[in-house]
Design an enzyme around this catalytic site. Structure first.
Site, PDB file in Angstrom:
ATOM      1  N   ASP A  51       0.860  -1.181   0.000  1.00 11.73           N
ATOM      2  CA  ASP A  51       0.000   0.000   0.000  1.00 11.73           C
ATOM      3  C   ASP A  51       0.900   1.238   0.000  1.00 11.73           C
ATOM      4  OD1 ASP A  51      -2.102   1.716   0.165  1.00 11.73           O
ATOM      5  OD2 ASP A  51      -2.873   0.989   2.085  1.00 11.73           O
TER       6      ASP A  51
ATOM      7  N   ASP B   6      -2.910   2.559  -5.824  1.00  7.45           N
ATOM      8  CA  ASP B   6      -1.980   2.620  -4.702  1.00  7.45           C
ATOM      9  C   ASP B   6      -1.835   1.324  -3.927  1.00  7.45           C
ATOM     10  OD1 ASP B   6      -4.507   2.655  -3.679  1.00  7.45           O
ATOM     11  OD2 ASP B   6      -4.144   4.269  -2.239  1.00  7.45           O
ATOM     12  N   GLU B   7      -2.366   0.218  -4.430  1.00  7.88           N
ATOM     13  CA  GLU B   7      -2.213  -1.015  -3.666  1.00  7.88           C
ATOM     14  C   GLU B   7      -2.368  -2.254  -4.540  1.00  7.88           C
ATOM     15  OE1 GLU B   7      -5.432  -2.081  -0.886  1.00  7.88           O
ATOM     16  OE2 GLU B   7      -6.498  -0.312  -1.596  1.00  7.88           O
TER      17      GLU B   7
END
Length: 360
Positions: A14, A108-109
Protein backbone atom coordinates in the site's frame (compact mmCIF):
# COMPACT_ATOMS: atom_id res chain seq x y z
CA UNK A 1 -7.65 -27.40 2.86
CA UNK A 2 -6.63 -25.21 5.81
CA UNK A 3 -3.05 -26.47 5.78
CA UNK A 4 -2.81 -25.56 2.12
CA UNK A 5 -4.14 -22.05 2.78
CA UNK A 6 -1.79 -21.55 5.76
CA UNK A 7 1.20 -22.24 3.50
CA UNK A 8 0.45 -19.26 1.29
CA UNK A 9 2.78 -16.30 1.55
CA UNK A 10 0.93 -13.12 0.70
CA UNK A 11 2.07 -9.50 0.68
CA UNK A 12 -0.19 -6.47 0.56
CA UNK A 13 1.61 -3.36 -0.71
CA UNK A 14 0.00 0.00 0.00
CA UNK A 15 1.66 3.21 -1.17
CA UNK A 16 1.66 5.88 1.52
CA UNK A 17 -0.54 8.87 0.52
CA UNK A 18 0.27 7.99 -3.10
CA UNK A 19 -1.10 10.94 -5.10
CA UNK A 20 0.01 13.48 -2.49
CA UNK A 21 3.45 11.88 -2.18
CA UNK A 22 3.97 12.06 -5.95
CA UNK A 23 3.07 15.76 -5.91
CA UNK A 24 5.44 16.47 -3.00
CA UNK A 25 8.20 14.51 -4.70
CA UNK A 26 7.84 16.48 -7.94
CA UNK A 27 7.37 19.91 -6.33
CA UNK A 28 9.76 20.53 -3.40
CA UNK A 29 7.76 23.62 -2.37
CA UNK A 30 4.92 21.32 -1.31
CA UNK A 31 7.02 19.20 1.04
CA UNK A 32 6.15 19.50 4.69
CA UNK A 33 2.88 21.27 3.93
CA UNK A 34 -0.68 20.00 4.47
CA UNK A 35 -1.65 19.00 0.94
CA UNK A 36 -4.79 17.69 -0.75
CA UNK A 37 -5.07 16.37 -4.28
CA UNK A 38 -8.39 17.23 -5.92
CA UNK A 39 -11.20 19.33 -4.51
CA UNK A 40 -10.78 22.17 -7.01
CA UNK A 41 -14.54 22.73 -7.15
CA UNK A 42 -16.64 23.61 -4.11
CA UNK A 43 -18.54 20.33 -4.56
CA UNK A 44 -15.35 18.37 -5.23
CA UNK A 45 -13.75 15.87 -2.92
CA UNK A 46 -10.29 15.20 -1.56
CA UNK A 47 -8.72 12.38 -3.58
CA UNK A 48 -5.65 12.10 -1.35
CA UNK A 49 -4.27 13.91 1.68
CA UNK A 50 -0.65 14.19 2.75
CA UNK A 51 0.32 13.01 6.20
CA UNK A 52 0.82 16.66 7.20
CA UNK A 53 -2.91 17.23 6.56
CA UNK A 54 -4.17 14.22 8.46
CA UNK A 55 -3.70 15.54 12.02
CA UNK A 56 -6.32 18.17 11.10
CA UNK A 57 -8.78 15.40 10.24
CA UNK A 58 -8.44 15.74 6.46
CA UNK A 59 -9.04 12.40 4.73
CA UNK A 60 -9.58 11.08 1.22
CA UNK A 61 -13.21 11.14 -0.04
CA UNK A 62 -13.93 14.13 2.23
CA UNK A 63 -15.78 17.08 0.66
CA UNK A 64 -13.34 19.83 -0.24
CA UNK A 65 -15.34 22.43 1.67
CA UNK A 66 -15.09 20.36 4.86
CA UNK A 67 -11.34 19.90 4.38
CA UNK A 68 -10.89 23.65 3.99
CA UNK A 69 -12.75 24.29 7.23
CA UNK A 70 -10.66 21.75 9.12
CA UNK A 71 -7.37 23.04 7.71
CA UNK A 72 -7.44 26.65 6.44
CA UNK A 73 -3.81 26.38 5.26
CA UNK A 74 -4.53 23.26 3.19
CA UNK A 75 -2.93 23.43 -0.27
CA UNK A 76 -4.99 21.96 -3.11
CA UNK A 77 -3.39 20.65 -6.31
CA UNK A 78 -5.05 19.22 -9.38
CA UNK A 79 -4.59 15.49 -9.96
CA UNK A 80 -2.20 14.33 -12.70
CA UNK A 81 -3.46 10.87 -13.51
CA UNK A 82 -1.07 10.29 -16.37
CA UNK A 83 1.86 10.84 -14.01
CA UNK A 84 0.33 8.56 -11.38
CA UNK A 85 -0.14 5.83 -13.99
CA UNK A 86 3.46 6.18 -15.13
CA UNK A 87 4.73 5.86 -11.57
CA UNK A 88 2.38 2.94 -11.06
CA UNK A 89 3.92 1.16 -14.02
CA UNK A 90 7.38 1.62 -12.52
CA UNK A 91 6.23 0.05 -9.27
CA UNK A 92 4.41 -2.70 -11.14
CA UNK A 93 7.73 -3.54 -12.78
CA UNK A 94 9.26 -3.97 -9.31
CA UNK A 95 6.51 -6.42 -8.37
CA UNK A 96 7.06 -8.36 -11.58
CA UNK A 97 10.71 -8.97 -10.64
CA UNK A 98 9.51 -11.05 -7.70
CA UNK A 99 6.26 -12.78 -8.75
CA UNK A 100 3.77 -13.05 -11.56
CA UNK A 101 0.83 -13.53 -9.19
CA UNK A 102 -0.19 -9.88 -8.70
CA UNK A 103 -3.74 -8.70 -7.98
CA UNK A 104 -4.17 -4.97 -8.57
CA UNK A 105 -6.66 -3.27 -6.27
CA UNK A 106 -6.20 0.41 -7.13
CA UNK A 107 -3.45 2.75 -8.19
CA UNK A 108 -1.98 2.62 -4.70
CA UNK A 109 -2.21 -1.01 -3.67
CA UNK A 110 -1.92 -4.64 -4.73
CA UNK A 111 -1.80 -8.16 -3.35
CA UNK A 112 1.16 -10.38 -4.26
CA UNK A 113 1.38 -14.14 -3.78
CA UNK A 114 5.06 -14.88 -3.14
CA UNK A 115 4.66 -18.48 -2.00
CA UNK A 116 7.25 -18.96 -4.73
CA UNK A 117 9.34 -15.94 -5.71
CA UNK A 118 11.58 -15.44 -8.73
CA UNK A 119 14.69 -14.37 -6.79
CA UNK A 120 14.60 -17.31 -4.39
CA UNK A 121 14.45 -15.14 -1.25
CA UNK A 122 13.93 -17.31 1.84
CA UNK A 123 10.83 -15.62 3.32
CA UNK A 124 7.93 -13.40 2.32
CA UNK A 125 9.27 -10.83 4.76
CA UNK A 126 12.55 -10.72 2.84
CA UNK A 127 10.61 -10.24 -0.41
CA UNK A 128 8.58 -7.40 1.12
CA UNK A 129 11.77 -5.69 2.37
CA UNK A 130 13.34 -5.97 -1.07
CA UNK A 131 10.25 -4.61 -2.82
CA UNK A 132 10.00 -1.61 -0.49
CA UNK A 133 13.68 -0.80 -0.96
CA UNK A 134 13.43 -1.11 -4.76
CA UNK A 135 10.33 1.11 -4.90
CA UNK A 136 12.07 3.79 -2.84
CA UNK A 137 15.22 3.65 -4.96
CA UNK A 138 13.36 3.65 -8.25
CA UNK A 139 10.62 6.20 -7.53
CA UNK A 140 11.59 8.05 -4.37
CA UNK A 141 8.27 6.97 -2.81
CA UNK A 142 7.52 5.05 0.36
CA UNK A 143 5.41 1.91 0.50
CA UNK A 144 3.98 0.10 3.49
CA UNK A 145 3.72 -3.68 3.38
CA UNK A 146 1.77 -6.32 5.23
CA UNK A 147 2.88 -9.96 5.19
CA UNK A 148 0.69 -12.87 6.21
CA UNK A 149 -0.76 -16.21 5.19
CA UNK A 150 -3.97 -14.80 3.71
CA UNK A 151 -5.28 -11.67 2.01
CA UNK A 152 -7.38 -10.40 4.91
CA UNK A 153 -4.49 -10.42 7.37
CA UNK A 154 -2.00 -9.06 4.83
CA UNK A 155 -4.32 -6.09 4.29
CA UNK A 156 -4.72 -5.55 8.03
CA UNK A 157 -0.95 -5.81 8.52
CA UNK A 158 -0.09 -3.21 5.88
CA UNK A 159 -2.27 -0.66 7.66
CA UNK A 160 -1.17 -1.57 11.18
CA UNK A 161 1.77 0.82 11.55
CA UNK A 162 1.54 3.14 8.53
CA UNK A 163 3.26 5.11 7.18
CA UNK A 164 6.58 3.58 6.08
CA UNK A 165 5.89 0.27 7.80
CA UNK A 166 6.42 -3.45 7.38
CA UNK A 167 4.36 -5.69 9.64
CA UNK A 168 4.10 -9.49 9.68
CA UNK A 169 1.24 -11.62 11.01
CA UNK A 170 2.35 -15.25 11.23
CA UNK A 171 -0.02 -18.25 11.32
CA UNK A 172 0.57 -18.59 15.06
CA UNK A 173 -0.41 -14.93 15.59
CA UNK A 174 -3.45 -14.76 13.33
CA UNK A 175 -6.40 -15.77 15.51
CA UNK A 176 -5.21 -13.84 18.57
CA UNK A 177 -4.38 -10.75 16.51
CA UNK A 178 -7.86 -10.70 15.00
CA UNK A 179 -9.48 -11.20 18.41
CA UNK A 180 -8.07 -7.87 19.62
CA UNK A 181 -8.73 -5.98 16.37
CA UNK A 182 -11.35 -3.20 16.58
CA UNK A 183 -14.26 -4.07 14.32
CA UNK A 184 -13.84 -0.85 12.32
CA UNK A 185 -10.43 -2.05 11.14
CA UNK A 186 -11.84 -5.20 9.53
CA UNK A 187 -11.50 -4.96 5.75
CA UNK A 188 -15.02 -5.26 4.39
CA UNK A 189 -16.70 -3.60 7.39
CA UNK A 190 -17.72 -0.10 6.30
CA UNK A 191 -19.03 2.71 8.52
CA UNK A 192 -22.68 1.63 8.27
CA UNK A 193 -21.93 -2.02 9.10
CA UNK A 194 -19.54 -0.94 11.85
CA UNK A 195 -22.29 1.14 13.47
CA UNK A 196 -24.73 -1.76 13.20
CA UNK A 197 -22.24 -4.19 14.73
CA UNK A 198 -21.51 -1.85 17.62
CA UNK A 199 -25.23 -1.50 18.32
CA UNK A 200 -25.27 -5.30 18.57
CA UNK A 201 -22.34 -5.29 20.99
CA UNK A 202 -19.68 -6.31 18.47
CA UNK A 203 -16.68 -4.11 19.22
CA UNK A 204 -13.75 -6.44 18.45
CA UNK A 205 -12.85 -9.57 16.56
CA UNK A 206 -13.40 -11.57 19.73
CA UNK A 207 -16.97 -10.27 19.93
CA UNK A 208 -17.55 -11.19 16.30
CA UNK A 209 -16.11 -14.67 16.84
CA UNK A 210 -18.64 -15.27 19.61
CA UNK A 211 -21.47 -15.23 17.04
CA UNK A 212 -22.19 -18.54 15.32
CA UNK A 213 -22.54 -18.79 11.55
CA UNK A 214 -26.34 -19.06 11.48
CA UNK A 215 -26.75 -15.90 13.55
CA UNK A 216 -24.28 -14.00 11.38
CA UNK A 217 -26.07 -15.09 8.19
CA UNK A 218 -29.44 -14.13 9.64
CA UNK A 219 -28.16 -10.68 10.65
CA UNK A 220 -25.76 -9.83 7.82
CA UNK A 221 -26.90 -12.01 4.93
CA UNK A 222 -24.31 -13.57 2.64
CA UNK A 223 -21.55 -11.48 4.28
CA UNK A 224 -22.04 -13.61 7.38
CA UNK A 225 -19.85 -16.36 5.90
CA UNK A 226 -17.00 -13.87 5.40
CA UNK A 227 -17.30 -12.41 8.91
CA UNK A 228 -17.40 -15.89 10.46
CA UNK A 229 -14.18 -16.88 8.69
CA UNK A 230 -12.08 -13.74 9.12
CA UNK A 231 -13.01 -13.50 12.81
CA UNK A 232 -11.01 -16.72 13.12
CA UNK A 233 -8.12 -15.52 10.97
CA UNK A 234 -9.32 -17.56 7.98
CA UNK A 235 -9.51 -16.24 4.41
CA UNK A 236 -9.32 -18.74 1.58
CA UNK A 237 -9.52 -16.23 -1.28
CA UNK A 238 -6.57 -16.64 -3.67
CA UNK A 239 -4.62 -13.75 -5.11
CA UNK A 240 -6.14 -13.34 -8.59
CA UNK A 241 -3.73 -12.03 -11.17
CA UNK A 242 -6.28 -11.08 -13.84
CA UNK A 243 -9.52 -9.85 -12.36
CA UNK A 244 -12.15 -8.65 -14.82
CA UNK A 245 -13.67 -5.36 -13.73
CA UNK A 246 -17.32 -5.16 -14.72
CA UNK A 247 -18.22 -1.80 -13.19
CA UNK A 248 -17.00 1.14 -11.14
CA UNK A 249 -19.55 2.28 -8.59
CA UNK A 250 -20.08 4.27 -5.41
CA UNK A 251 -22.97 4.62 -3.00
CA UNK A 252 -23.78 6.28 0.30
CA UNK A 253 -26.26 5.53 3.07
CA UNK A 254 -27.91 8.58 4.66
CA UNK A 255 -28.19 9.50 8.29
CA UNK A 256 -31.65 10.93 7.54
CA UNK A 257 -33.95 9.48 4.88
CA UNK A 258 -35.32 11.88 2.28
CA UNK A 259 -37.69 12.06 -0.66
CA UNK A 260 -36.54 15.49 -1.86
CA UNK A 261 -35.05 15.64 -5.35
CA UNK A 262 -32.68 18.52 -4.53
CA UNK A 263 -31.29 16.70 -1.49
CA UNK A 264 -30.81 13.46 -3.40
CA UNK A 265 -29.15 15.33 -6.28
CA UNK A 266 -26.75 16.94 -3.83
CA UNK A 267 -25.92 13.57 -2.27
CA UNK A 268 -25.40 12.03 -5.69
CA UNK A 269 -22.67 14.53 -6.65
CA UNK A 270 -19.88 13.11 -4.40
CA UNK A 271 -20.70 9.61 -5.68
CA UNK A 272 -20.30 10.86 -9.27
CA UNK A 273 -16.96 12.38 -8.25
CA UNK A 274 -15.81 9.07 -6.81
CA UNK A 275 -16.87 7.01 -9.83
CA UNK A 276 -15.31 9.40 -12.31
CA UNK A 277 -12.13 9.57 -10.25
CA UNK A 278 -11.93 5.78 -10.40
CA UNK A 279 -12.54 5.74 -14.14
CA UNK A 280 -9.87 8.40 -14.70
CA UNK A 281 -7.36 6.59 -12.52
CA UNK A 282 -7.90 3.37 -14.47
CA UNK A 283 -8.09 5.09 -17.88
CA UNK A 284 -11.42 3.32 -18.41
CA UNK A 285 -14.54 4.54 -20.17
CA UNK A 286 -17.97 2.95 -19.96
CA UNK A 287 -21.18 3.30 -21.94
CA UNK A 288 -23.76 2.40 -19.27
CA UNK A 289 -24.74 4.56 -16.28
CA UNK A 290 -26.80 2.93 -13.53
CA UNK A 291 -28.58 4.78 -10.73
CA UNK A 292 -29.49 2.94 -7.53
CA UNK A 293 -31.94 3.98 -4.80
CA UNK A 294 -32.71 2.02 -1.65
CA UNK A 295 -35.80 3.07 0.26
CA UNK A 296 -36.62 3.24 3.96
CA UNK A 297 -38.31 -0.17 3.75
CA UNK A 298 -35.07 -1.56 2.21
CA UNK A 299 -36.67 -2.12 -1.18
CA UNK A 300 -34.39 -1.31 -4.08
CA UNK A 301 -34.82 0.24 -7.51
CA UNK A 302 -32.27 0.73 -10.28
CA UNK A 303 -32.44 2.61 -13.54
CA UNK A 304 -29.82 2.37 -16.30
CA UNK A 305 -29.06 4.09 -19.57
CA UNK A 306 -26.65 2.78 -22.21
CA UNK A 307 -25.07 5.22 -24.63
CA UNK A 308 -23.85 4.60 -28.17
CA UNK A 309 -20.38 5.85 -27.18
CA UNK A 310 -18.53 5.90 -23.83
CA UNK A 311 -19.49 8.65 -21.38
CA UNK A 312 -16.93 11.37 -22.21
CA UNK A 313 -16.59 13.34 -18.96
CA UNK A 314 -17.71 13.79 -15.37
CA UNK A 315 -20.36 16.38 -16.26
CA UNK A 316 -22.02 13.93 -18.66
CA UNK A 317 -21.97 11.21 -16.03
CA UNK A 318 -23.68 13.51 -13.52
CA UNK A 319 -26.20 14.74 -16.09
CA UNK A 320 -27.26 11.20 -17.00
CA UNK A 321 -27.43 10.21 -13.32
CA UNK A 322 -29.65 13.19 -12.55
CA UNK A 323 -31.92 12.42 -15.50
CA UNK A 324 -32.33 8.86 -14.24
CA UNK A 325 -33.06 10.21 -10.76
CA UNK A 326 -35.64 12.67 -12.09
CA UNK A 327 -37.38 9.82 -13.89
CA UNK A 328 -38.15 8.17 -10.55
CA UNK A 329 -40.11 11.14 -9.21
CA UNK A 330 -42.39 11.62 -7.46
CA UNK A 331 -41.13 9.12 -4.86
CA UNK A 332 -43.71 7.22 -2.82
CA UNK A 333 -41.23 6.46 -0.03
CA UNK A 334 -38.21 8.14 1.46
CA UNK A 335 -34.79 6.97 0.31
CA UNK A 336 -31.98 5.83 2.60
CA UNK A 337 -29.24 5.18 0.01
CA UNK A 338 -28.19 6.48 -3.39
CA UNK A 339 -25.54 5.12 -5.70
CA UNK A 340 -24.25 5.38 -9.23
CA UNK A 341 -22.08 3.10 -11.34
CA UNK A 342 -20.40 3.07 -14.72
CA UNK A 343 -20.17 -0.13 -16.74
CA UNK A 344 -20.12 -1.37 -20.31
CA UNK A 345 -16.34 -1.20 -20.68
CA UNK A 346 -14.65 -2.63 -23.73
CA UNK A 347 -13.29 -6.13 -23.27
CA UNK A 348 -9.73 -4.82 -23.62
CA UNK A 349 -10.23 -2.26 -20.85
CA UNK A 350 -11.88 -4.73 -18.51
CA UNK A 351 -9.27 -7.46 -18.84
CA UNK A 352 -5.99 -5.58 -18.91
CA UNK A 353 -5.51 -3.71 -15.62
CA UNK A 354 -1.80 -4.45 -15.62
CA UNK A 355 -1.37 -2.54 -18.88
CA UNK A 356 -3.12 0.47 -17.36
CA UNK A 357 -0.74 0.82 -14.47
CA UNK A 358 -3.00 -0.49 -11.75
CA UNK A 359 -0.21 -2.29 -9.94
CA UNK A 360 -0.63 -0.43 -6.68
Amino acid sequence: MQAEVALRKIIHIDMDAFYASVEQRDDPSLRGKPLAVGGSRERGVVMAASYEARPFGVRSAMPAATARRLCPDLVFVKPRFEVYRQVSEEIRAVFARHTEVIEPVALDEAYLDVTENFLGLPTATAVAKAIRAEILERTGLVASAGVSYNKFLAKVASDHRKPNALFVITPSMGADFVAELPIGRFHGVGPVTEAKMKRLGIETGADLRAWDLDRLKETFGSAGHYYHAVARGIDERPVRAHRIRKSIGAETTFTDDTAAYDVLAERLAPMVDKVWRGAEAKAMRGRTVTLKLKFSDFSLVTRARSMAAPVPDRESLERIGLELLRGLFPLRRTARLIGVSLSGFTQEEAEAPQQLGLGL
